[in-house]
Design an enzyme around this catalytic site. Sequence first.
Site, PDB file in Angstrom:
ATOM      1  N   TYR A  79       0.828  -1.213   0.000  1.00  0.00           N
ATOM      2  CA  TYR A  79       0.000   0.000   0.000  1.00  0.00           C
ATOM      3  C   TYR A  79       0.863   1.263   0.000  1.00  0.00           C
ATOM      4  O   TYR A  79       0.479   2.274  -0.586  1.00  0.00           O
ATOM      5  CB  TYR A  79      -0.997  -0.011   1.165  1.00  0.00           C
ATOM      6  CG  TYR A  79      -2.204  -0.859   0.809  1.00  0.00           C
ATOM      7  CD1 TYR A  79      -3.228  -0.338   0.015  1.00  0.00           C
ATOM      8  CD2 TYR A  79      -2.297  -2.187   1.201  1.00  0.00           C
ATOM      9  CE1 TYR A  79      -4.309  -1.121  -0.359  1.00  0.00           C
ATOM     10  CE2 TYR A  79      -3.378  -2.978   0.830  1.00  0.00           C
ATOM     11  CZ  TYR A  79      -4.377  -2.437   0.048  1.00  0.00           C
ATOM     12  OH  TYR A  79      -5.445  -3.210  -0.345  1.00  0.00           O
ATOM     13  N   ASP A 124      -8.254   6.648  -4.474  1.00  0.00           N
ATOM     14  CA  ASP A 124      -7.095   7.488  -4.771  1.00  0.00           C
ATOM     15  C   ASP A 124      -7.243   8.967  -4.409  1.00  0.00           C
ATOM     16  O   ASP A 124      -6.274   9.726  -4.499  1.00  0.00           O
ATOM     17  CB  ASP A 124      -6.700   7.348  -6.257  1.00  0.00           C
ATOM     18  CG  ASP A 124      -7.830   7.680  -7.226  1.00  0.00           C
ATOM     19  OD1 ASP A 124      -8.664   8.541  -6.911  1.00  0.00           O
ATOM     20  OD2 ASP A 124      -7.852   7.082  -8.319  1.00  0.00           O
ATOM     21  N   HIS A 181     -15.197   2.556  -1.058  1.00  0.00           N
ATOM     22  CA  HIS A 181     -14.121   1.608  -0.729  1.00  0.00           C
ATOM     23  C   HIS A 181     -13.004   2.239   0.096  1.00  0.00           C
ATOM     24  O   HIS A 181     -11.905   1.701   0.150  1.00  0.00           O
ATOM     25  CB  HIS A 181     -13.565   0.984  -2.021  1.00  0.00           C
ATOM     26  CG  HIS A 181     -14.563   0.120  -2.740  1.00  0.00           C
ATOM     27  ND1 HIS A 181     -14.388  -0.343  -4.017  1.00  0.00           N
ATOM     28  CD2 HIS A 181     -15.757  -0.388  -2.333  1.00  0.00           C
ATOM     29  CE1 HIS A 181     -15.440  -1.074  -4.378  1.00  0.00           C
ATOM     30  NE2 HIS A 181     -16.283  -1.116  -3.379  1.00  0.00           N
ATOM     31  N   THR A 191     -16.266   2.023 -14.755  1.00  0.00           N
ATOM     32  CA  THR A 191     -16.345   0.885 -13.824  1.00  0.00           C
ATOM     33  C   THR A 191     -16.821  -0.346 -14.573  1.00  0.00           C
ATOM     34  O   THR A 191     -17.673  -0.253 -15.456  1.00  0.00           O
ATOM     35  CB  THR A 191     -17.250   1.194 -12.601  1.00  0.00           C
ATOM     36  OG1 THR A 191     -17.439  -0.013 -11.856  1.00  0.00           O
ATOM     37  CG2 THR A 191     -18.590   1.772 -12.979  1.00  0.00           C
TER      38      THR A 191
HETATM   39  N1  APR Z   1     -12.391   5.891 -19.542  1.00  0.00           N
HETATM   40  C1  APR Z   1     -13.522   5.205 -19.220  1.00  0.00           C
HETATM   41  N2  APR Z   1     -13.508   3.907 -18.867  1.00  0.00           N
HETATM   42  C2  APR Z   1     -12.328   3.279 -18.846  1.00  0.00           C
HETATM   43  C3  APR Z   1     -11.107   3.932 -19.186  1.00  0.00           C
HETATM   44  C4  APR Z   1     -11.179   5.305 -19.548  1.00  0.00           C
HETATM   45  N3  APR Z   1     -10.094   6.006 -19.883  1.00  0.00           N
HETATM   46  N4  APR Z   1     -10.104   3.019 -19.056  1.00  0.00           N
HETATM   47  C5  APR Z   1     -10.666   1.865 -18.649  1.00  0.00           C
HETATM   48  N5  APR Z   1     -12.002   2.015 -18.523  1.00  0.00           N
HETATM   49  C6  APR Z   1     -12.998   1.041 -18.037  1.00  0.00           C
HETATM   50  C7  APR Z   1     -12.741  -0.405 -18.370  1.00  0.00           C
HETATM   51  O1  APR Z   1     -13.329  -0.758 -19.621  1.00  0.00           O
HETATM   52  C8  APR Z   1     -13.450  -1.124 -17.199  1.00  0.00           C
HETATM   53  O2  APR Z   1     -14.834  -1.324 -17.497  1.00  0.00           O
HETATM   54  O3  APR Z   1     -12.935   1.121 -16.614  1.00  0.00           O
HETATM   55  C9  APR Z   1     -13.362  -0.110 -16.056  1.00  0.00           C
HETATM   56  C10 APR Z   1     -12.391  -0.487 -14.948  1.00  0.00           C
HETATM   57  O4  APR Z   1     -12.855  -1.657 -14.321  1.00  0.00           O
HETATM   58  P1  APR Z   1     -12.168  -2.271 -12.996  1.00  0.00           P
HETATM   59  O5  APR Z   1     -10.683  -2.293 -13.186  1.00  0.00           O
HETATM   60  O6  APR Z   1     -12.874  -3.544 -12.696  1.00  0.00           O
HETATM   61  O7  APR Z   1     -12.444  -1.164 -11.901  1.00  0.00           O
HETATM   62  P2  APR Z   1     -13.690  -0.942 -10.954  1.00  0.00           P
HETATM   63  O8  APR Z   1     -14.976  -1.162 -11.673  1.00  0.00           O
HETATM   64  O9  APR Z   1     -13.459   0.373 -10.298  1.00  0.00           O
HETATM   65  O10 APR Z   1     -13.483  -2.096  -9.878  1.00  0.00           O
HETATM   66  C11 APR Z   1     -14.327  -2.128  -8.770  1.00  0.00           C
HETATM   67  O11 APR Z   1     -13.024  -3.848  -7.711  1.00  0.00           O
HETATM   68  O12 APR Z   1     -10.733  -4.230  -7.791  1.00  0.00           O
HETATM   69  C12 APR Z   1     -11.822  -3.954  -6.966  1.00  0.00           C
HETATM   70  O13 APR Z   1     -12.081  -2.691  -4.995  1.00  0.00           O
HETATM   71  C13 APR Z   1     -11.591  -2.625  -6.314  1.00  0.00           C
HETATM   72  O14 APR Z   1     -12.850  -0.579  -6.364  1.00  0.00           O
HETATM   73  C14 APR Z   1     -12.433  -1.677  -7.128  1.00  0.00           C
HETATM   74  C15 APR Z   1     -13.594  -2.566  -7.547  1.00  0.00           C
END
Ligand code: APR
Length: 248
Positions: A69, A106, A121, A189
Amino acid sequence: MTPALDPAVIAALRGARHVAALTGAGISAESGIPTFRDALTGLWANYNPEDLATPEAFARQPAVVWDWYAGRRGAIRAAQPNAGHRALVELARRVPRFTLITQNVDGLHQRAGSVDVIELHGNILRSRCSREGVIVDDPAPNASPPPCPRCGAPLRPDVVWFGEILPLEALAAAEDAAVTCDVLLSVGTSNLVVPAASLPWMAAGRGATVVVVNTTAEGQHSGPGIHFAVGAAGTVLPALVAAAWPAP
Ligand code: APR
């Protein structure tokens, strides 16, 4: 390039009394912040998320977890908010009510100027006592992990680990926004991790316009009331704001 924007989405934004945004790792991708899984490289290549982001891992090897971390914190401190974060600050100024809900830890929304951010989170820049939960702003720098200044128990990052429940107040506020908003933007997301992933469904179920802002529509919610604005958040969000409230 200006992304193609759905006129129904622009009209809904312009007429909205309450806009909510749910953000995930994708909005910070353009700030250079790797997702949790993407960051498992180099020294950390042999680790699984379960070795680093669970209460059991912290109990087993607190120093390893703390150091992981600490590295993530350093990368986040060095990063800057991007045009996507800033567009949400701008959007908040244009609508009567705005609620920002994030799964990110972040703090980039706050650094961009967003206020009252609902952090589902937690926040990696904060630490808390693993025994009593007290928040500690400036932990001793040279220990892995540093002790709580009150009781001596090891400090941990103030984030939600796998297997832990979300902060109840934050979740209740997010759900309230989902069921009262007219427009919900689901930004960057994957919508895989519940309960956050259910918020767009809740909003659509109550008749809100849901706008998925993502580089891909694959694997996303779809159905009545769900619109797509495919592209990078740093391009699409400023374009949405500019289209809904054109400069005079
Ligand atoms: N603009 C928009 N979307 C984007 C971009 C961008 N520049 N780059 C990537 N993405 C999209 C991807 O297509 C994907 O759908 O962002 C998403 C990221 O997905 P994850 O990595 O799964 O992130 P998240 O949805 O925040 O994950 C949820 O899971 O890992 C755990 O606790 C962690 O908070 C996190 C949670």
